[in-house]
Design a protein around this motif. Structure first.
Motif, short mmCIF file in Angstrom:
data_model
loop_
_atom_site.label_atom_id
_atom_site.label_comp_id
_atom_site.label_asym_id
_atom_site.label_seq_id
_atom_site.Cartn_x
_atom_site.Cartn_y
_atom_site.Cartn_z
N LYS A 155 61.98 103.94 -25.75
CA LYS A 155 62.65 102.89 -26.46
C LYS A 155 61.80 102.88 -27.89
CE LYS A 155 64.23 99.90 -22.57
NZ LYS A 155 65.85 100.18 -22.65
N VAL A 210 61.21 89.29 -25.84
CA VAL A 210 61.48 90.30 -24.74
C VAL A 210 60.48 91.38 -24.94
CG1 VAL A 210 63.04 91.93 -24.17
CG2 VAL A 210 63.85 89.82 -25.46
N MET A 242 74.54 93.58 -28.78
CA MET A 242 74.43 92.24 -28.56
C MET A 242 75.29 91.65 -29.97
SD MET A 242 73.51 89.79 -26.65
CE MET A 242 72.03 89.77 -25.76
N SER A 299 67.28 94.54 -33.52
CA SER A 299 66.44 93.28 -33.56
C SER A 299 65.14 93.80 -33.66
CB SER A 299 66.28 93.00 -31.96
OG SER A 299 65.92 93.87 -31.08
N ILE A 304 62.56 89.15 -20.06
CA ILE A 304 62.70 87.93 -21.01
C ILE A 304 61.80 86.97 -20.51
CG2 ILE A 304 64.66 86.63 -22.05
CD1 ILE A 304 65.79 89.38 -21.88
N GLU A 349 77.10 90.40 -25.04
CA GLU A 349 76.93 91.82 -24.83
C GLU A 349 78.04 92.61 -24.90
OE1 GLU A 349 73.74 93.06 -22.24
OE2 GLU A 349 73.01 91.03 -22.01
N VAL A 361 62.84 95.47 -18.22
CA VAL A 361 62.99 94.47 -19.43
C VAL A 361 62.83 93.23 -18.90
CG1 VAL A 361 64.50 93.40 -21.11
CG2 VAL A 361 64.68 95.80 -20.58
N LEU A 381 70.92 96.90 -28.84
CA LEU A 381 69.54 96.86 -28.07
C LEU A 381 69.04 97.87 -27.40
CD1 LEU A 381 70.95 93.61 -25.90
CD2 LEU A 381 69.76 93.64 -27.97
N GLU A 382 70.05 98.88 -27.27
CA GLU A 382 69.53 100.29 -26.56
C GLU A 382 70.66 101.32 -26.66
OE1 GLU A 382 68.98 100.72 -22.47
OE2 GLU A 382 70.73 99.58 -21.91
N GLU A 420 59.66 92.43 -28.41
CA GLU A 420 61.16 92.55 -29.12
C GLU A 420 61.61 91.00 -29.21
OE1 GLU A 420 63.48 96.01 -28.38
OE2 GLU A 420 65.12 94.49 -28.26
N GLU A 421 62.16 90.70 -30.59
CA GLU A 421 62.83 89.71 -31.07
C GLU A 421 64.05 89.43 -29.84
OE1 GLU A 421 65.79 88.22 -34.55
OE2 GLU A 421 65.35 90.20 -34.34
N PHE A 422 64.20 88.21 -29.32
CA PHE A 422 65.22 87.77 -28.35
C PHE A 422 66.52 87.49 -29.11
CE2 PHE A 422 67.77 84.59 -25.97
CZ PHE A 422 67.80 85.55 -24.75
N LEU A 423 67.75 88.13 -28.82
CA LEU A 423 68.87 87.75 -29.49
C LEU A 423 69.83 87.17 -28.74
CD1 LEU A 423 69.55 91.17 -31.43
CD2 LEU A 423 68.75 89.09 -32.25
N LYS A 442 59.39 95.22 -23.21
CA LYS A 442 60.02 96.10 -22.58
C LYS A 442 59.09 97.39 -22.37
CE LYS A 442 64.47 95.39 -24.75
NZ LYS A 442 65.72 96.08 -25.61
N LYS A 474 75.39 91.42 -15.55
CA LYS A 474 74.18 91.87 -14.98
C LYS A 474 73.74 90.93 -13.92
CE LYS A 474 72.41 95.37 -17.87
NZ LYS A 474 73.33 95.39 -18.89
P1 AMP Z 1 67.98 97.18 -22.19
O1 AMP Z 1 67.88 98.22 -21.04
O2 AMP Z 1 67.43 97.34 -23.39
O3 AMP Z 1 69.46 97.09 -22.60
O4 AMP Z 1 67.99 95.73 -21.68
C1 AMP Z 1 68.62 95.38 -20.63
C2 AMP Z 1 69.19 93.76 -20.61
O5 AMP Z 1 68.29 93.11 -21.19
C3 AMP Z 1 70.29 93.73 -21.89
O6 AMP Z 1 71.53 94.24 -21.12
C4 AMP Z 1 70.14 92.56 -22.10
O7 AMP Z 1 70.84 91.53 -21.19
C5 AMP Z 1 68.43 92.21 -22.26
N1 AMP Z 1 68.09 92.14 -23.40
C6 AMP Z 1 67.26 93.46 -23.97
N2 AMP Z 1 66.95 93.14 -25.24
C7 AMP Z 1 66.99 92.11 -25.47
C8 AMP Z 1 66.99 91.24 -26.73
N3 AMP Z 1 66.34 91.98 -27.72
N4 AMP Z 1 67.41 90.12 -26.73
C9 AMP Z 1 68.21 89.43 -25.66
N5 AMP Z 1 68.60 89.99 -24.68
C10 AMP Z 1 68.20 91.68 -24.49
#
Ligand code: AMP
Ligand code: GLY
Length: 405
Positions: free
Chosen positions: A110, A149, A281, A125, A163, A200, A161, A290-291, A193-196, A151, A222
């Motif tokens: 990441k 967040v 997001m 973010s 939260i 999704e 991940v 986000l990824e 990481e900043e939470f957004l 990770k 999810k």
């Molecule tokens: P990722 O594996 O990075 O996609 O993260 C898995 C899940 O975590 C995502 O599908 C989001 O629901 C949540 N998530 C990841 N990063 C963030 C973020 N910066 N802000 C809010 N939710 C996040």
């Protein structure tokens, strides 16, 4: 043409099913597949366990492809890609869909993905990468806004991940990853990481490193329970296309995320002939990435492929041959809803070996389709659950409401 699909879940079932519909495909082999996939026309599963971390095991897959006269290989999960199966295949002149190992780092790290996004102007973010527990705690101490967040940098089967709604929770997450080694090496480096807050959207796209072609958007759900409640899972169901993805949002995605990503792939000189998965997001009508994943989503694939009117085998061939610019994607109108049936207890501990009844060829009815994931056979050759997510049902219809009746 003979194709090989690597993997054993619902995503691989959907890929095998769709490939088998192509007139140019005479046989689909799946490694290792599952007994549900074996029920499909033209499909055969190869019951071998492969450890993709080891070169000898990856060479075993190359050997299978050579011996069985495989014309094209599609990789379902991320692990073989991150360990370089694409490089192994291409060195032997074999056709395979996926990014080379260097490009698979977009999912494998990441931190690497964030650096790539910053370099090529992909909107995302804010985040900071830390390499030591003390450094992480120092950064967390300085934060004033929560949630935040945390990770794991590396692969963690979608579970890395956290939260966190307070400094204490954030430090606990970091402790679990960096000191207790919950995900081994993957958690030795951590992103803060900043939470957004937003909606999704998942977008899968095909690229041949020259052009990038998005498929239909989708929305993964999810949380375990109805009404977005309960713990996070690997995904309990998907709607495609995603109603959030209006033309306005789509145009923002293209300019802020899709195009800069292609620019980055080109500038990095990657041999990327495969899938790019954008986990987005949408906040205040703006898309944030986000990824990246470097493979198709599960269960997104199970909701997208039933709506595809194009020939998937041809699409993959065009991707491999760098001819995506000649391709026009066709879709059936309407929506698809995919709903997962999971073992009781999932995502925590659950009992395996329960017999599943009522599932054979005849369950393919009307506009619904069953895709098998965590299933196996017992010694009486009965279908049993072997995993958390057992099977899913995809239904198509003119609108979302009629699907949900
Ligand atoms: P990722 O594996 O990075 O996609 O993260 C898995 C899940 O975590 C995502 O599908 C989001 O629901 C949540 N998530 C990841 N990063 C963030 C973020 N910066 N802000 C809010 N939710 C996040
Ligand atoms: N459904 C999310 C993923 O495949 O990573």
């Amino acid at each position: 043409m003979k194709v090989l699909v690597i993997g054993s879940g619902g995503r691989e079932h959907a890929i095998c099913w769709k490939l088998a519909q192509s007139p140019s495909v005479e046989k689909v082999m799946c490694l290792p597949g599952n007994p549900g996939i074996s029920l499909e026309e033209k499909c055969e599963c190869l019951n071998e366990r492969i450890d993709y971390k080891t070169k000898t095991d990856r060479n075993r897959v190359v050997e299978i492809a050579l011996n069985d006269g495989i014309d094209l290989t599609i990789v379902g999960p991320e692990e073989p890609l991150v360990h370089g199966i694409v490089d192994d295949f291409r060195q032997k002149g074999l056709r395979i869909i996926g990014p080379e190992k260097a490009a698979a780092r977009l999912e494998g790290s990441k931190d690497y993905a964030k650096t790539f996004m910053a370099k090529y102007g992909v909107r995302t973010s804010f985040s900071q990468t830390v390499n030591h527990y003390e450094e992480a705690c120092k950064s967390i101490e300085q934060l004033s806004q929560f949630p935040i967040v945390i990770k794991a940098d590396g692969l963690a089967a979608g579970k890395g991940v956290y939260i966190c709604s307070s400094k204490g929770e954030a430090k606990e997450a970091v402790d679990e990853l960096m000191n207790k080694g919950k995900f081994g090496e993957s958690g030795k480096r951590v992103l803060i990481e900043e939470f957004l807050e937003g909606e999704e959207v998942s977008v899968l796209a095909l690229t041949d490193s020259k052009v990038i072609v998005p498929l239909l958007s989708s929305k993964d759900h999810k949380r375990l329970l109805e009404g977005d409640k309960g713990p996070n899972t690997g995904g309990m169901g998907v709607v495609a296309p995603n109603p959030v993805m209006t033309d306005e949002i789509y145009n923002d995605f293209v300019s802020a995320i899709l195009n800069p990503t292609l620019k980055g792939i080109k500038a990095s000189g990657f041999d990327y002939r495969g899938i790019v998965f954008f986990g987005l997001m949408v906040k205040d009508k703006r898309c944030y990435l986000l990824e990246y994943n470097v493979r198709m989503g599960d269960p997104e694939t199970e909701a997208i492929l039933p709506l595809m009117a194009s020939d998937l085998a041809e699409l993959f061939l065009h991707t491999e041959q760098s001819k995506l610019d000649e391709t026009r994607l066709k879709w059936h109108p309407g929506f698809c809803v995919n709903l997962i049936l999971a073992s009781e207890g999932y995502p925590n501990a659950y009992k395996k070996g329960k017999v599943i009844t009522g599932c054979d060829r005849s369950i393919v009815q009307d506009e619904s389709k069953v895709f098998f994931a965590g299933v196996g056979l017992n010694d009486k050759s009965e279908l049993i659950n072997t995993g958390g997510r057992v099977l899913s049902v995809s239904s198509t219809g003119d609108d979302l409401e009629s699907d949900l009746v």
